[in-house]
Each structure stands twice: as structure tokens, then as C-alpha cells.
Design a protein around this motif. Structure first.
Motif, PDB file in Angstrom:
ATOM      1  N   LEU A 296       0.839  -1.194   0.000  1.00  0.00           N
ATOM      2  CA  LEU A 296       0.000   0.000   0.000  1.00  0.00           C
ATOM      3  C   LEU A 296       0.874   1.244   0.000  1.00  0.00           C
ATOM      4  N   LEU A 297       0.757   2.041  -1.049  1.00  0.00           N
ATOM      5  CA  LEU A 297       1.539   3.261  -1.142  1.00  0.00           C
ATOM      6  C   LEU A 297       0.713   4.424  -0.615  1.00  0.00           C
ATOM      7  N   PHE A 298       1.320   5.201   0.276  1.00  0.00           N
ATOM      8  CA  PHE A 298       0.680   6.375   0.850  1.00  0.00           C
ATOM      9  C   PHE A 298       1.475   7.613   0.470  1.00  0.00           C
ATOM     10  N   ASP A 299       0.793   8.754   0.518  1.00  0.00           N
ATOM     11  CA  ASP A 299       1.389  10.052   0.243  1.00  0.00           C
ATOM     12  C   ASP A 299       1.620  10.736   1.583  1.00  0.00           C
ATOM     13  N   ALA A 300       2.899  10.943   1.918  1.00  0.00           N
ATOM     14  CA  ALA A 300       3.262  11.624   3.163  1.00  0.00           C
ATOM     15  C   ALA A 300       3.770  13.018   2.789  1.00  0.00           C
TER      16      ALA A 300
ATOM     17  N   ASP B 270      -3.571   1.351  10.233  1.00  0.00           N
ATOM     18  CA  ASP B 270      -3.959   2.494  11.058  1.00  0.00           C
ATOM     19  C   ASP B 270      -3.012   3.624  10.652  1.00  0.00           C
ATOM     20  N   THR B 271      -3.459   4.458   9.710  1.00  0.00           N
ATOM     21  CA  THR B 271      -2.569   5.465   9.132  1.00  0.00           C
ATOM     22  C   THR B 271      -2.085   6.484  10.163  1.00  0.00           C
ATOM     23  N   ALA B 272      -2.922   6.846  11.122  1.00  0.00           N
ATOM     24  CA  ALA B 272      -2.497   7.804  12.151  1.00  0.00           C
ATOM     25  C   ALA B 272      -1.393   7.189  13.012  1.00  0.00           C
ATOM     26  N   LYS B 273      -1.558   5.936  13.375  1.00  0.00           N
ATOM     27  CA  LYS B 273      -0.565   5.244  14.194  1.00  0.00           C
ATOM     28  C   LYS B 273       0.756   5.107  13.444  1.00  0.00           C
ATOM     29  N   VAL B 274       0.689   4.679  12.181  1.00  0.00           N
ATOM     30  CA  VAL B 274       1.913   4.504  11.396  1.00  0.00           C
ATOM     31  C   VAL B 274       2.585   5.850  11.165  1.00  0.00           C
ATOM     32  N   ALA B 275       1.821   6.881  10.845  1.00  0.00           N
ATOM     33  CA  ALA B 275       2.398   8.215  10.634  1.00  0.00           C
ATOM     34  C   ALA B 275       3.158   8.667  11.880  1.00  0.00           C
ATOM     35  N   ALA B 276       2.549   8.511  13.046  1.00  0.00           N
ATOM     36  CA  ALA B 276       3.212   8.895  14.297  1.00  0.00           C
ATOM     37  C   ALA B 276       4.475   8.068  14.524  1.00  0.00           C
ATOM     38  N   THR B 277       4.391   6.781  14.247  1.00  0.00           N
ATOM     39  CA  THR B 277       5.535   5.889  14.462  1.00  0.00           C
ATOM     40  C   THR B 277       6.712   6.245  13.568  1.00  0.00           C
ATOM     41  N   ILE B 278       6.439   6.586  12.306  1.00  0.00           N
ATOM     42  CA  ILE B 278       7.543   6.849  11.364  1.00  0.00           C
ATOM     43  C   ILE B 278       7.912   8.336  11.290  1.00  0.00           C
ATOM     44  N   GLY B 279       7.176   9.178  12.038  1.00  0.00           N
ATOM     45  CA  GLY B 279       7.538  10.581  12.139  1.00  0.00           C
ATOM     46  C   GLY B 279       7.124  11.470  10.979  1.00  0.00           C
ATOM     47  N   VAL B 280       5.950  11.169  10.411  1.00  0.00           N
ATOM     48  CA  VAL B 280       5.410  12.060   9.385  1.00  0.00           C
ATOM     49  C   VAL B 280       4.084  12.619   9.887  1.00  0.00           C
ATOM     50  N   GLU B 281       3.680  13.768   9.339  1.00  0.00           N
ATOM     51  CA  GLU B 281       2.463  14.419   9.809  1.00  0.00           C
ATOM     52  C   GLU B 281       1.223  13.560   9.566  1.00  0.00           C
ATOM     53  N   ARG B 282       1.120  13.035   8.344  1.00  0.00           N
ATOM     54  CA  ARG B 282      -0.016  12.159   8.046  1.00  0.00           C
ATOM     55  C   ARG B 282       0.277  11.325   6.818  1.00  0.00           C
ATOM     56  N   LEU B 283      -0.436  10.207   6.714  1.00  0.00           N
ATOM     57  CA  LEU B 283      -0.370   9.349   5.541  1.00  0.00           C
ATOM     58  C   LEU B 283      -1.719   9.441   4.853  1.00  0.00           C
ATOM     59  N   ALA B 284      -1.709   9.947   3.621  1.00  0.00           N
ATOM     60  CA  ALA B 284      -2.940  10.085   2.855  1.00  0.00           C
ATOM     61  C   ALA B 284      -2.996   9.002   1.786  1.00  0.00           C
TER      62      ALA B 284
END
Length: 157
Positions: free
Chosen positions: A52-56, A72-86
Motif C-alpha cells: 500500500l503506497l501512501f502520500d506523506a 492504522d494510518t495515524a498510528k503509522v504516521a506517528a511511528t515513522i515521524g510524518v504528519e499524516r499518511l494520505a
């Protein structure tokens, strides 16, 4: 002259270059969900590695997740240090992977893509992932998938 789709051929070349040992299988019909792919392959949906490709914020992030999970895009975004995964648009996916949604492989992209791996996949002795085309998959192991992609393991669900 080969009648193989160019994206599958590109995947096959990169898979071999990286020392991939799994089998590449062309399914008779495109399989658009982990459940359909699992049925076609005779395995559990959890053994399907969805790419799954997301736009960060304009940068691509690839998450390889078990077909048994939703990311869980919010969880993954927080874990990898990006604002959000769209959710990535089809154009964004093609630009960064050279492939289409439903056939995105974990490798053989035009440029390196930050890749993250769902540890849930480790419980399956054989894992199946897309091979560059919606009707193509390849077998691998969790350890080999991690090695081939250089992915960082993150809890995605």
C-alpha cells in the motif's frame, strides 16, 4: 520475443538481481483483494502482503501489510515521524512505483521508496506479494521480504 507484461518482466529482473528465491505466478484473472488472492493461491488472507503506497506530504511511503489487517494510518504516521499518511492517487502511485494500484510490488520501483513491514506477516511460512501487475504475485518468506526491500518493521494495525 516474450509476451510477458513489461512491469512483470521488470519485476522479474529486479527480483533476480536482489537474489529473490520465490516463484512468480501469473493468476488467470486480476485479484483485487487479499481474500481473492488467497483463494486463488490456496492460502490464508493473512499470508498476502498488500503493498500500500501512501502520500506523506508529497513523499511516497510503502506499507507492506498482512491481508488480515487494515493500516492504522495515524498510528503509522506517528511511528515513522510524518504528519499524516494520505491515500495515494493512481497518478502518485504510478509516478513513484511505475506500477498501478492493485499490482504494486514491494520492489522494482524507479527510485527507492521508504518501506515499512507488518510483523504479523512473520507467522506465515510463505508470504505472497504483488509482482508489478494486478494478476502477478510472487512467493517469499518474511525474512526474505525484509531483506529484498530493506523495510523497517512497524506495527501497522
Amino acid at each position: 520475443m516474450s509476451s510477458e507484461h513489461p512491469m512483470i518482466a521488470r519485476f522479474r529482473t529486479e527480483h533476480a538481481r536482489l537474489g529473490g528465491t520465490g516463484e512468480i505466478v501469473i493468476l488467470p484473472d486480476s485479484v483485487h483483494t487479499a481474500v481473492l488472492a488467497a483463494q486463488a493461491l490456496g492460502c490464508e488472507p493473512g499470508a498476502i502482503a498488500n503493498s500500500l503506497l501512501f502520500d506523506a506530504g508529497g513523499s511516497p511511503v510503502l506499507v507492506l501489510t498482512s491481508g488480515a489487517h487494515r493500516v492504522d494510518t495515524a498510528k503509522v504516521a506517528a511511528t515513522i515521524g510524518v504528519e499524516r499518511l494520505a491515500r495515494a492517487t493512481p497518478e502518485f502511485v504510478r509516478e513513484h512505483t511505475g506500477q498501478v494500484i492493485g499490482g504494486v510490488s514491494p520492489l522494482a520501483h524507479p527510485r527507492p521508496v521508504a518501506t515499512y513491514l507488518d510483523p504479523w506477516l512473520e507467522q506465515h511460512p510463505v508470504v505472497w506479494a504483488a509482482a508489478g501487475h494486478p494478476a502477478a504475485v510472487f512467493s517469499t518468506t518474511y525474512d526474505e521480504l525484509a531483506r529484498l526491500t530493506g523495510a523497517t518493521v512497524v506495527d501497522v494495525a
